[in-house]
Structures are given as structure tokens and as C-alpha cells.
Write a protein that holds these residues in place. Structure first.
Motif, mmCIF file in Angstrom:
data_model
loop_
_atom_site.group_PDB
_atom_site.id
_atom_site.type_symbol
_atom_site.label_atom_id
_atom_site.label_comp_id
_atom_site.label_asym_id
_atom_site.label_seq_id
_atom_site.Cartn_x
_atom_site.Cartn_y
_atom_site.Cartn_z
ATOM 1 N N ALA A 7 -0.941 -54.077 -19.932
ATOM 2 C CA ALA A 7 -1.341 -52.761 -20.052
ATOM 3 C C ALA A 7 -0.283 -51.677 -20.461
ATOM 4 N N SER A 29 -5.438 -48.651 -19.331
ATOM 5 C CA SER A 29 -6.032 -48.553 -17.763
ATOM 6 C C SER A 29 -7.022 -49.917 -17.807
ATOM 7 N N PHE A 47 -9.262 -45.144 -11.452
ATOM 8 C CA PHE A 47 -8.704 -44.311 -12.338
ATOM 9 C C PHE A 47 -9.087 -42.551 -11.860
ATOM 10 N N PHE A 312 -3.806 -43.996 -14.571
ATOM 11 C CA PHE A 312 -3.288 -45.534 -14.818
ATOM 12 C C PHE A 312 -2.499 -45.790 -13.917
ATOM 13 N N VAL A 315 -4.720 -47.385 -11.038
ATOM 14 C CA VAL A 315 -5.599 -48.580 -11.637
ATOM 15 C C VAL A 315 -4.368 -49.778 -11.325
ATOM 16 N N MET A 316 -3.200 -49.635 -11.809
ATOM 17 C CA MET A 316 -2.169 -50.640 -11.656
ATOM 18 C C MET A 316 -2.031 -50.895 -10.340
#
Length: 446
Positions: A7, A29, A47, A312, A315-316
Motif C-alpha cells: 500500500a 487503501s 476507511f 488509510f 484500513v492498514m
């Protein structure tokens, strides 16, 4: 390939291809989430849930933007620029005198950045106010704006890393020490706020070394066209200030710092400072709404990117790939402390490059790094240096970082400064490599 690494690579690649940083973060993302096996609806949900985490930062920057624009109504920036322009344009100036102006201006910008992180807590909001009026001077001096970008990024990054005043209080005391103590409670680790500046001194010296290298790299002259600068049409403030106005301007600066330190909120600090400036009469009461809108517009791009970066990051974290990245790295380390320190710093670089904020990176990595570092036998000071440096790595050099977005906002006022190639790449090369070396040395000797 780990989904987080993929990503970040996608985000950086898209940004370097001149795709909007906000769009690059959204696309990265999706790529990272899909690579981690997340369903699309889960990615979207994560997100969206993360966007709220960036809203507070965006509001803080909007408030500081309004405060900075209100400060500009005092004429401080205009008077400074006018004096420099008059000095440069005077006939008979020798090369030596021009060099004094060049280095003096760079030194003043660094000092302004120091002040903006500590005693006048406006963070990057001072850059779009102070720098654009000086672009004509930089053109005349043929100053390489990449050097100016490095100087500005240095000034706003090093101070919060090492000085526990203003934003440094938030980063060092509240975020860094607070999260390390929380993560190390089970292992009996307890560190004090007094240890943070000591642990971060060597990494901060790495930033100084990076600036010294940049002074050499970009010492040559660079040609720029003398184009109109955005915002030049604004009327200059009345240069005659009464004693009452001066007293209220000073009160605005002092109160903005005091309230920000008291509440820990940039929003309330900026609002109180704006309130004192409103009472000073440097701007008409009916113009306050226009000034506020102008300030929010000034920082709008930064705010949107920070909101996207929060999505972002969410999501990670939801992907579960960050612990996998760390554990996978540990398997390659074995029992070598030197390699362990280097790997932790590299992983921190990748995480911060994607998130764009060292302040947001600390809570993510502290819970993983603290038990890991203690397991390798690192001292409490070394643990602070590792976590703090791993978080700061990538702040300089990330397309989504306010430390790079701020300098670009000022230097690109005439459309001749590219965010990626003139700010992101130079700051990445000149600060992250020395910072990584200095952080590794700190971890090994403390």
C-alpha cells in the motif's frame, strides 16, 4: 509482499506520477486492503471509520490558518518582505551582500519554524503567509527552493522531536511517553517525561546533519521566472499600529500558546488567539468571516490530505498486517540487537510514509515495539529513541505529511515548485537517511 508495504509503495508511486496525494491515499487503501484479503465493504467501512480521526487535525489546521491570516493583517509579514525586497533591489549590491541576504533569510525562516512549533504555536500555518511575499526575493537571489523546503521541514520537525515546548509537549510527553508507558506496563517499564529529550537528542542531531548536507547539495543557483504570486492582490495592512493593538497582538500570541499547552488543543489555542486579534482592530469586525474563510481555504488541501491519511491508517490497522510485518521482520532478525534496531526503524519508516504523521504513528507501533525492544535487552532510553525515531522517520519525505505539504503551500504560490520532486524527494533523501543512522546509534549506545 506484506499488504502495508504494498500500500505504501502504491501510494508513493502514484504520488510521484503526479496523482493527487488524497486520491493516491484512497487508492492505496483499497489496494492494501484487497491484498490483505479484506472484502471491499469492510475496506470502505474501515476507511470511513478512520476519517473521523483526521477531522480533528483538519479542524485544527483550519483554525490555525484563520489565526495565521489574522496575524497577516497586522502587516508583520508584509513589512518584513518589503524590507528584504528593498535591500535586495538597492543598486550596487555586491555578491557578498547578496549572499548575506540569502543565508540570513534562510536562517530567519528556520527561526520562524522554531517559533511556530513552540512559542507561537501556529505550526505550518505561518508558511503560506510568510513565504509567498519572499518568492520574488528568492528569484532575484536565484535561491534553489529545494533548499528552502529542506530548511522549513527541518525547522518544523526537529523542534517537536527534541524540545518539550508547544507541539513538542504533545509529541514527547503526551504521545511518546504516554504510549510507551501504556505498552510497557505489563513488563514493568515506566519512563518519565524528563527522559524523552535526552533520548531524542541524538536523532535530532541527525536532522541537523541532514540540513548541513542539503546546504551543500543545493548550494548552486537555480533560475525561476518572476511570475505573479497568489495572494498579491490583498491589501497591505496599515503599518501604523497603536500601543493597544501591539499589546493585543502580543496577548494573542501568548494566549494562543498558553491555551494550547493548557488544553492540549490547537483548536482552542487558535480560537483564543484569533479572538484577541479580533479585538485589536487590525481587521474590521465585519471582515472576520472573510478572514476565517480565507484561513480555512489556505489550509484546505492539507486538511483533506490529513483526513484521507487517517482513513488509510484505519484500513492498514484493520488489515492486521502491521503486526505481521513486525513479526515477519523479527523472524529474520534472530538475536542480533543491531539488526533488530535497524529493522524496527525501517518498518517505522514505511508506516509513517503511508500515514504521513509521526503523531499518529506512535500509538500504532508502540504497542508492538516496546515489548519487542525490551525482549532484545534495550534500555528505557533506547526504547524511547527507537519508538520516537521510528515514528519521526517518514514525516519528512511523506507526500501526505504536513511537514512537506506546508513548505509546498508557500513555495508553490507562483506555480514553480513541485510537491513531489521539489519537496518530498529532497526532504526524504536529506533527512530520513541521517535520521535513521542517528536513531540506530542512539538505540545502540543509550
Amino acid at each position: 509482499m506484506n499488504a502495508v508495504v504494498l500500500a505504501v509503495v502504491v501510494m508513493v508511486a502514484l504520488s510521484m506520477m503526479r496523482v493527487s496525494v488524497a486520491f493516491a491515499l484512497v487508492l492505496a487503501s483499497v489496494v492494501g486492503g484487497l491484498a490483505a484479503g479484506m472484502p471491499m465493504n469492510t475496506i470502505v467501512q474501515a476507511f470511513n471509520d478512520g476519517l473521523g480521526g483526521g477531522a480533528g487535525v483538519a479542524l485544527a489546521y483550519a483554525t490555525l490558518g484563520a489565526f495565521a491570516v489574522a496575524l497577516s493583517q497586522t502587516g508583520i509579514a508584509q513589512r518584513l518582505s518589503a524590507r528584504v525586497v528593498a535591500h535586495v533591489n538597492a543598486s550596487g549590491r555586491t555578491q557578498r551582500e547578496m549572499a548575506v541576504v540569502k543565508w540570513g533569510m534562510l536562517g530567519c525562516l528556520v527561526l520562524a519554524g522554531f517559533a511556530a512549533e513552540t512559542v507561537v504555536p501556529v505550526h505550518i500555518a505561518f508558511i503560506p503567509i510568510l513565504v509567498p511575499p519572499l518568492l520574488h526575493v528568492m528569484n532575484r537571489l536565484q535561491l534553489d527552493r529545494r533548499l528552502t523546503a529542506c530548511a522549513l521541514t527541518f525547522s518544523i520537525t526537529m523542534m517537536y522531536m527534541a524540545v518539550p515546548v508547544g507541539f513538542g509537549t504533545i509529541f514527547l510527553n503526551d504521545i511518546l511517553i504516554g504510549n510507551i508507558n501504556q505498552a510497557g506496563a505489563a513488563e514493568g517499564l515506566a519512563v518519565s517525561t524528563a527522559q524523552a529529550p535526552l533520548a531524542m537528542l541524538i536523532p535530532a542531531l541527525g536532522m541537523v546533519a541532514g540540513l548541513a548536507i542539503a546546504l551543500f547539495s543545493y548550494r548552486g543557483k537555480r533560475q525561476y521566472a518572476d511570475r505573479p504570486v497568489a495572494g498579491e492582490h490583498r491589501l497591505e495592512a496599515d503599518t501604523r499600529l497603536t500601543r493597544r493593538q501591539i499589546a493585543l497582538i502580543v496577548a494573542a500570541l501568548v494566549s494562543a500558546l498558553a491555551v494550547q499547552l493548557w488544553t492540549g488543543s490547537m483548536v482552542f489555542g487558535g480560537l483564543v488567539g484569533f479572538g484577541f486579534l479580533s479585538m485589536s482592530g487590525v481587521m474590521r469586525w465585519r471582515d472576520q468571516d472573510d478572514v476565517t474563510t480565507q484561513g480555512m481555504r489556505l489550509m484546505a488541501q492539507v486538511g483533506f490530505i490529513m483526513i484521507a491519511a487517517a482513513g488509510f491508517a484505519a484500513v492498514m490497522k484493520a488489515s492486521g498486517e502491521i503486526p505481521a510485518l513486525v513479526s515477519g521482520s523479527v523472524e529474520l532478525i534472530g538475536d542480533q540487537r543491531g539488526v533488530a534496531a535497524l529493522v524496527m526503524l525501517l518498518v517505522g519508516l514505511f508506516i509513517t510514509m503511508g500515514i504521513g504523521s509521526s503523531f499518529s504513528t506512535v500509538p500504532i507501533i508502540a504497542s508492538i515495539y516496546v515489548p519487542l525492544a525490551l525482549g532484545f535487552g534495550f534500555s528505557p532510553l533506547a526504547v524511547i529513541a527507537l519508538v520516537g525515531t521510528a515514528a519521526a522517520l517518514g514525516d519528512a519525505g511523506s507526500p501526505a505529511s504536513d511537514s512537506t505539504l506546508g513548505p509546498t503551500a508557500g513555495l508553490n504560490a507562483d506555480g514553480q515548485h513541485d510537491h513531489i520532486w521539489d519537496t518530498v524527494v529532497p526532504t526524504f533523501l536529506h533527512f530520513n537517511l541521517p535520521l535513521m543512522a542517528a536513531g540506530w546509534i542512539a538505540a545502540m549506545i543509550l
